[in-house]
Design a protein around this motif. Sequence first.
Motif, mmCIF file in Angstrom:
data_model
loop_
_atom_site.group_PDB
_atom_site.id
_atom_site.type_symbol
_atom_site.label_atom_id
_atom_site.label_comp_id
_atom_site.label_asym_id
_atom_site.label_seq_id
_atom_site.Cartn_x
_atom_site.Cartn_y
_atom_site.Cartn_z
ATOM 1 N N CYS A 102 70.544 27.160 -138.684
ATOM 2 C CA CYS A 102 69.966 26.365 -137.557
ATOM 3 C C CYS A 102 69.623 27.316 -136.610
ATOM 4 O O CYS A 102 70.375 28.240 -136.104
ATOM 5 C CB CYS A 102 71.139 25.470 -137.013
ATOM 6 S SG CYS A 102 70.352 24.523 -135.566
ATOM 7 N N SER A 103 68.378 27.527 -136.309
ATOM 8 C CA SER A 103 67.761 28.231 -135.379
ATOM 9 C C SER A 103 66.643 27.573 -134.459
ATOM 10 O O SER A 103 65.927 26.417 -134.968
ATOM 11 C CB SER A 103 67.027 29.544 -136.178
ATOM 12 O OG SER A 103 67.890 30.134 -136.947
ATOM 13 N N ILE A 104 66.523 28.040 -133.269
ATOM 14 C CA ILE A 104 65.465 27.729 -132.160
ATOM 15 C C ILE A 104 64.430 28.711 -132.354
ATOM 16 O O ILE A 104 64.859 29.923 -131.839
ATOM 17 C CB ILE A 104 65.954 27.599 -130.991
ATOM 18 C CG1 ILE A 104 67.269 26.224 -131.048
ATOM 19 C CG2 ILE A 104 64.951 27.034 -129.683
ATOM 20 C CD1 ILE A 104 67.787 26.279 -129.701
ATOM 21 N N HIS A 105 63.170 28.258 -132.808
ATOM 22 C CA HIS A 105 62.186 29.360 -132.728
ATOM 23 C C HIS A 105 61.420 29.222 -131.321
ATOM 24 O O HIS A 105 60.940 28.175 -131.028
ATOM 25 C CB HIS A 105 61.478 29.009 -133.963
ATOM 26 C CG HIS A 105 61.872 29.365 -135.127
ATOM 27 N ND1 HIS A 105 62.299 30.562 -135.894
ATOM 28 C CD2 HIS A 105 62.431 28.313 -136.218
ATOM 29 C CE1 HIS A 105 62.642 30.639 -136.942
ATOM 30 N NE2 HIS A 105 62.930 29.180 -136.889
ATOM 31 N N LEU A 106 61.340 30.494 -130.692
ATOM 32 C CA LEU A 106 60.565 30.481 -129.590
ATOM 33 C C LEU A 106 59.363 31.121 -129.730
ATOM 34 O O LEU A 106 59.360 32.204 -130.424
ATOM 35 C CB LEU A 106 61.526 30.932 -128.402
ATOM 36 C CG LEU A 106 62.902 30.598 -128.200
ATOM 37 C CD1 LEU A 106 63.636 31.128 -127.088
ATOM 38 C CD2 LEU A 106 62.594 29.091 -127.833
ATOM 39 N N GLU A 107 58.375 30.742 -129.055
ATOM 40 C CA GLU A 107 57.085 31.632 -128.719
ATOM 41 C C GLU A 107 57.015 32.038 -127.114
ATOM 42 O O GLU A 107 57.016 31.245 -126.427
ATOM 43 C CB GLU A 107 55.811 30.716 -128.980
ATOM 44 C CG GLU A 107 55.703 30.507 -130.489
ATOM 45 C CD GLU A 107 54.516 29.601 -130.832
ATOM 46 O OE1 GLU A 107 54.136 29.206 -132.133
ATOM 47 O OE2 GLU A 107 53.622 29.302 -129.889
ATOM 48 N N VAL A 108 57.134 33.406 -127.196
ATOM 49 C CA VAL A 108 56.983 33.944 -125.754
ATOM 50 C C VAL A 108 55.733 34.238 -125.828
ATOM 51 O O VAL A 108 55.227 35.143 -126.575
ATOM 52 C CB VAL A 108 58.026 35.023 -125.462
ATOM 53 C CG1 VAL A 108 57.782 35.965 -124.362
ATOM 54 C CG2 VAL A 108 59.463 34.643 -125.917
ATOM 55 N N ILE A 109 55.025 33.757 -124.640
ATOM 56 C CA ILE A 109 53.569 34.204 -124.251
ATOM 57 C C ILE A 109 53.469 34.675 -122.955
ATOM 58 O O ILE A 109 53.764 34.249 -122.266
ATOM 59 C CB ILE A 109 52.674 32.818 -124.332
ATOM 60 C CG1 ILE A 109 52.814 31.986 -126.063
ATOM 61 C CG2 ILE A 109 51.275 33.058 -124.228
ATOM 62 C CD1 ILE A 109 52.388 30.823 -125.953
ATOM 63 N N VAL A 110 52.683 35.750 -123.063
ATOM 64 C CA VAL A 110 52.062 36.483 -121.527
ATOM 65 C C VAL A 110 50.584 36.612 -121.882
ATOM 66 O O VAL A 110 50.224 36.785 -122.840
ATOM 67 C CB VAL A 110 53.033 37.752 -121.412
ATOM 68 C CG1 VAL A 110 54.327 37.467 -121.064
ATOM 69 C CG2 VAL A 110 52.659 38.901 -122.689
ATOM 70 N N GLU A 111 50.027 36.631 -120.712
ATOM 71 C CA GLU A 111 48.521 36.813 -120.716
ATOM 72 C C GLU A 111 48.136 38.130 -119.851
ATOM 73 O O GLU A 111 48.921 38.677 -119.379
ATOM 74 C CB GLU A 111 47.965 35.609 -120.096
ATOM 75 C CG GLU A 111 48.045 34.215 -120.885
ATOM 76 C CD GLU A 111 47.453 32.914 -120.285
ATOM 77 O OE1 GLU A 111 47.690 31.975 -120.639
ATOM 78 O OE2 GLU A 111 46.759 33.126 -119.066
ATOM 79 N N ARG A 112 46.964 38.418 -119.866
ATOM 80 C CA ARG A 112 46.203 39.404 -119.027
ATOM 81 C C ARG A 112 46.839 40.696 -119.732
ATOM 82 O O ARG A 112 47.316 41.611 -118.954
ATOM 83 C CB ARG A 112 46.278 39.211 -117.640
ATOM 84 C CG ARG A 112 45.792 38.065 -117.217
ATOM 85 C CD ARG A 112 46.366 37.635 -115.743
ATOM 86 N NE ARG A 112 45.962 36.392 -115.135
ATOM 87 C CZ ARG A 112 46.438 35.877 -114.123
ATOM 88 N NH1 ARG A 112 47.017 36.763 -113.503
ATOM 89 N NH2 ARG A 112 45.784 34.820 -113.620
#
Length: 801
Positions: A102-112
Motif C-alpha cells: 500500500c503506497s501513496i504515489h505523489l507527483e512533486v511539480i516545480v516550475e521555472r
Amino acid sequence: MVITPEGRLGSRCLLLSLLLLAAWEAGSGHTHYSVPEEAKHGTFVGRIAQDLGLELGELVPRLFRVTSKSRGDLLEVNLQNGILFVNSRIDREELCGRSLECSIHLEVIVERPLQVFHVEVEVKDINDNPPVFPVKEQRVLIYESRLPDSLFPLEGASDADVGSNSILTYKLSSNEYFALDVKKNSDDSTQIGLLLRKSLDREETPEHNLFLMATDQGKPELTGTVQLLVTVLDVNDNAPSFGQSEYEVKIFENSDDGTIVIRLNASDRDEGSNGEISYSFNSLVPPIVTNKFRIDSNTGEIVIQGNLDFEKENLYKIRIDATDKGHPPMAGHCTVLVKVLDKNDNVPQIALTSLSLPVREDAQFGTVIALISVSDLDSGANGQVTCSLTPHVPFKLLSTFKNYYSLVLDGTLDRESVASYELVVTARDGGSPSLWATASVSVEVGDVNDNAPVFAQPEYTVFVKENNAPGCHIFTVSARDADAQENARVAYSLVERRVGERALSSYVSVHAESGQVFALQPLDREELELLQFRVSARDAGAPPLGSNVTLQVFVLDENDNAPALLPPPPPSPWPPHGWAGGAGGGAGVVRQRVARWVGAGQVVAKVRAVDADSGYNAWLSYELQEEAAAAPGGARSAFRVGLYTGEISTTRALDEADAARQRLLVLVKDHGEPALTATATVLLWLEDGGAAPKASSRLVVGPAAAAAEAALVDVHVYLVVAICAVSSLLVLTLLVYTALRCSAPRGEGACVPGPARLVCSSAVGSWSSSPRRRRRSGCALGRGRPRPTSWPSAPACLRVQ
C-alpha cells in the motif's frame, strides 16, 4: 498465541517479499518514505525538499506543489521548512483494501523550469482492526447419528489488516464433545471446522452453546468471538458427500449469461428420500455471489446470471450445500473457487496534467510542456500501455516513470510561421487485438519580440502646398510588425534633428499610435523648399525593436509674393535714382536723363523687379499703364517697355515737341493665379547737348547700349534653352511622380482639401528667387543689367490633393 509451521513459512515469505520490494525501490531512483496508518495530524514523514535537492527559498517562487491520484489531502508539505507531514487520517484498509502493498504515489511539480519528481510513501499497517465474524451467531445442525471425528465447517473470521496483523488463530471454548479443526486452503485462506470428538445424545443434550474466539498476531493482540449454537438432530445418519471438498474453476470475464461454470455431483449412501439430494448455496454465501451465479437444485449446475468483470472481482468463493430429503435432512458441503480470467476489454485512459502553455517560441530543446499519465484496468499484457505522438516534430514523448510521460520540445518554434500545434497522443495496450485511445493537445506558441516593425518602403516623398493650416495632416506612415500583442504594438516618433537653427519638432509632429504626420506651422517655400526627416517605428516588446523611414516633404509654391522692385545700379550722382515702396505691391521711382537726339529703338532706362515665388508665380511681365502709353495730343507714345525685360526704349526719334520731363507708369505683373502686381514710376528728363550719334549706331543715355543689347540676346538664348530642358524633364517628372503616388500608402496627401489638380512649375522658369538664394547666386549681365538669379528649375507637374 500459537504460530504453526505454516505461519512461520508465511512470515518468511512476507519478509522476503518486503526485502525484494525495498531493493527494487532503492534501485529505481525514486524517493521513498513510509508512514504508519492512523498517524496523527502533523506526523513527520520526511524532508522532501532536501531529499529532492530543492532549496527552501525557491519552493514558493517555483510554485512547488504535490499532487496525488488518490486522496490529495492525506499528506501535505510545509513550504517554510520543506517537511512532508500527515495532513489527515490515513486508513490503510480504506486506501488499499487487502493488498499487501500500500503506497501513496505523489507527483512533486516545480516550475521555472518545470521539473517533476515521483515520491512513493508506503503506508504501514498497524493492528487497528480486530477479527470479525460474518454473523454474531452460527447455527450448526448435527444428527445424533454422526460418528466421532465428523467434521462440520464453520465460517471463520476476517481481519481487515494485512501481514501478521491479519494472521488469525482460533480457540474454542472448553467442552467434552467438540474440538476445533484448522486447515489451510490452496488460496492460502484458513478453513475451520467443528470436529466431533464424542457421540451425541439428543435426549441427553439437545443443544450445545459454544464460543469461538479468533485472535490475530498483532501487537497488541485483538480478538473477536462468535457464538456457536449446535443443535443435535435425530435420525438420518448419512449425509451427502462430494468427491472433493474444494473445486477450482477458471472462466473468462464477460462470458455470456447461462454459461455453465461447473456441474457438482454429491452422493448419499442412504436410500429412498434420504438419498435424494438437493443443491443450494450455503446461507452464508454473500450477495455478490448470488447476484452473479445461480445453481440448479436438481442437477447441481452452477451457471452465470450476471456480467463477470475481472477488474471489479476476480475470485468468487462459493459454499455449496447438498441436502438429502431424509427426516431430518442431512447436508454435505463443498467449496467452489471461481477464478475470473482477464480479457482485453478496457481501453487505455490518458490523463494530461500540468500543461505549461503557451510555449515561448524561443524555448530551449527539452522544455517540458505537459505531463501525461496513462492507465489500463486490464492486467498482464492487456494492461501494458505504450504511448506515441503525432506529428513527431517539433515535439516528442519521453518516458519518465512507469505509465508516465513528458511532452517535451524537440525542435525550434516560430510563431510567425506556425502559431499553434494540434498534437495527438495515442495510448495502445499490449492485448490481442490491442485497444487504444487518443487525446488531443493544443500547444499554442507564445510570441517573442523577434521581428522589428517594417515599412512598406524605405523612403516616401510628400508634396505640401505652402501656407498650409497649422496642425494639418500631411501624411500617414505605417509599419507592420509580424509579432503579436504587445510585441506588435507599434509606436511612432520623430528622429529629432536640427533644421537650420530650429528643432525638427517645431515643424512637424507624428501621432504615436496612428502614424499620422502633422505640419505644426505654415510652411514657407521661400524659406524651406525641402524638409527631410526620419520617423521611427518601435514596438512595445522587451527589448523593443524598431526601424526608420525617411520622409521628403517638398513644399509647393503658391503665389503669395508680389513682385518687388529693385533699385537701379548707381550711376552718376545726379539726378538721384530713388527707390520707394516695398514687397506686396509698393511703388518705385526710377529717374534718368535722356538726350533729345536719341533715335528710335534706343534703350533709355530699365525697370528691375524680382518675385520671391518660383515657376509661373515668379515669371514677371512688364507693361505701360494706359495713361502713360499715349503721348499728349493723342500722338503715339515715344516710349515702350520690354514685355519680359523691363527695358524702356524709344519708339521714335525724340524731337523738340516732346516735354522735357516724361513720367511713365510701368506695371510689373507675375503669372500666378491670381496675378500679383507692383507699379514703378519712371521719370525721364530730356536734355539738349552733346553730339549726335552716327546713323549706324544707337545711343542710350545711362547704361551702355551695346552691353545691354548683348545681354538681352544672351537672355533670350538662355530662355530658349531652359524651355527645351524643362519640357524634356516634364515627362520624366510625371512618370516618377505617378510611380511614387501609386506606391504610397493610403493616408498620404497634402493639406488642401478638394479635388486634385495639376501643379506645374513654369515652362520658362523663374527670374527670381528667395532672398537666401539671391544672396547665394545673384549677379549682373553686362553693365548695370541684372542677370537672372536662378535659371528655370526642373519641371514639376504634381498631383496635389
